[in-house]
Design a protein around this motif. Structure first.
Motif, short mmCIF file in Angstrom:
data_model
loop_
_atom_site.label_atom_id
_atom_site.label_comp_id
_atom_site.label_asym_id
_atom_site.label_seq_id
_atom_site.Cartn_x
_atom_site.Cartn_y
_atom_site.Cartn_z
N ALA A 142 45.80 39.23 29.40
CA ALA A 142 44.41 39.64 29.22
C ALA A 142 43.45 38.50 29.57
O ALA A 142 42.42 38.72 30.21
CB ALA A 142 44.19 40.11 27.78
N ILE A 143 43.79 37.29 29.13
CA ILE A 143 42.95 36.12 29.44
C ILE A 143 42.95 35.84 30.93
O ILE A 143 41.91 35.53 31.53
CB ILE A 143 43.44 34.89 28.65
N ASN A 144 44.10 35.97 31.56
CA ASN A 144 44.19 35.75 33.00
C ASN A 144 43.39 36.81 33.77
O ASN A 144 42.74 36.50 34.78
CB ASN A 144 45.65 35.76 33.45
N ASP A 145 43.43 38.06 33.30
CA ASP A 145 42.62 39.11 33.91
C ASP A 145 41.13 38.76 33.81
O ASP A 145 40.36 38.98 34.76
CB ASP A 145 42.88 40.45 33.22
N ALA A 146 40.73 38.24 32.65
CA ALA A 146 39.33 37.85 32.46
C ALA A 146 38.94 36.70 33.38
O ALA A 146 37.83 36.66 33.93
CB ALA A 146 39.10 37.46 31.00
N ILE A 147 39.85 35.75 33.56
CA ILE A 147 39.59 34.62 34.46
C ILE A 147 39.44 35.12 35.90
O ILE A 147 38.55 34.67 36.64
CB ILE A 147 40.71 33.57 34.35
N ASP A 148 40.27 36.08 36.30
CA ASP A 148 40.13 36.68 37.64
C ASP A 148 38.76 37.33 37.79
O ASP A 148 38.12 37.21 38.84
CB ASP A 148 41.23 37.71 37.87
#
Length: 331
Positions: free
Chosen positions: A240-246
């Motif tokens: 989820a955090i990686n999706d937000a960073i993307d």
């Protein structure tokens, strides 16, 4: 007979559809029964990936029930974790370093943001102290035992000024700018957004030196080693955090609008330092080296027990992030 078979056929289809719906919603119901995963996050743009993950629904898409507990600063976030008021916390590497001398019952799971321009030396007459000249008897406003003091000491070593007679005036972060404006100090060692806030009151340049790249700040996701969270929940959280960073990378302007609204700060304030942030999931050797250097500084200045040796590898858990990266790569 034909009618009976048809009734049985359509009944089985209806049961199948209902079963699919039940399976689809069962995990969500289980999550709701379990209660939210609480994460203490600092009220700063550095926490942007968490705010964006909540705003854009990435937590829910990864089947997570998350409650963000917003606090002022990484120290309060870390203390909330130690007191078991939250399941996870975010804090800087400096907070990690100081607390490692007290206990090693926690783990750093990942860094999610870095900045090489967050701390600055500021003065109303910066040209007087350019390249750290004329420091004899200068009054410096510092936040004691913090990144503010570590940054200033690092500069003194770098510019060979450690023997200069300097008056250190220890203040809270919110006292730094008033002390500078009221001529109670000559220089302050300050982190953002204090540099921006000073520019709103003083139109001329206030930076003593170009400090970009001299100190690398990171914010990190931390858990207690005795946790009730499963590995699958933590992997879903990293996703989820990686999706937000993307999203931050591909929709920078929209992300800034969201963050300025969530934090209730002026968009110009956010834009002032936004490009200084590098959002990514990592656990680099640079983080370990930074903590080691800061720990030696803390020992030399008797800010931590000098007789205690700490192996910081005990509090950095690389396995979870490696598992996540491997799963993302399809290995």
């Amino acid at each position: 007979m034909h009618k009976v078979l048809m009734i049985i056929f359509w009944s089985l289809i209806a049961i199948g559809i209902a079963g699919c719906d039940l399976n689809q919603n069962s995990s969500i119901k289980t999550l709701a029964a379990k209660g939210p995963i609480k994460i203490a996050v600092s009220n700063t743009p550095l926490s942007a990936p968490f705010f964006i993950a909540e705003q854009q629904g990435y937590f829910k898409r990864n089947n997570l029930n998350i409650e963000l507990v917003r606090l002022d600063g990484g120290v309060k976030c870390f203390n909330a974790l130690l007191n078991k008021q939250v399941d996870l916390a975010t804090a800087s590497e400096t907070v990690v370093m100081f607390n490692s001398f007290k206990q090693t019952n926690f783990s750093v799971l990942a860094s999610f943001v870095e900045s090489d321009n967050d701390l600055k030396l500021l003065s109303l007459v910066p040209q007087k102290y350019h390249q750290l000249n004329n420091l004899a008897n200068v009054r410096v406003g510092i936040v004691k035992s913090s990144a503010s003091e570590f940054f200033f000491d690092s500069l003194l070593i770098m510019y060979n000024k450690t023997q200069q007679p300097i008056e250190r005036i220890y203040l809270r972060a919110d006292q730094l700018i008033p002390a500078l404006l009221n001529n109670e100090v000559d220089i302050i060692s300050a982190w953002e957004p204090l540099s921006y806030l000073l520019t709103q009151q003083i139109t001329s340049n206030t930076k003593v030196i170009n400090s970009r790249g001299l100190y690398h700040l990171s914010f990190n996701l931390i858990e207690l080693k005795q946790t009730t969270l499963s590995a699958s929940e933590k992997l879903a959280l990293l996703k989820a955090i990686n999706d937000a960073i993307d999203y931050i990378h591909t929709h920078s302007d929209l992300a800034q609008v969201d963050i300025s609204r969530i934090l209730n700060i002026d968009p110009s304030q956010l834009h002032y330092s936004w490009n200084d942030y590098t959002f990514r999931l990592s656990l680099s050797n640079a983080l370990f080296s930074n903590i080691q250097i800061q720990s030696q500084w803390a020992i030399d200045n008797q800010l931590v027990p000098t007789e205690k040796s700490v192996d910081f590898r005990q509090v950095i858990d690389r396995q979870l992030l490696e598992d996540f990266m491997n799963s993302e790569a399809g290995w």
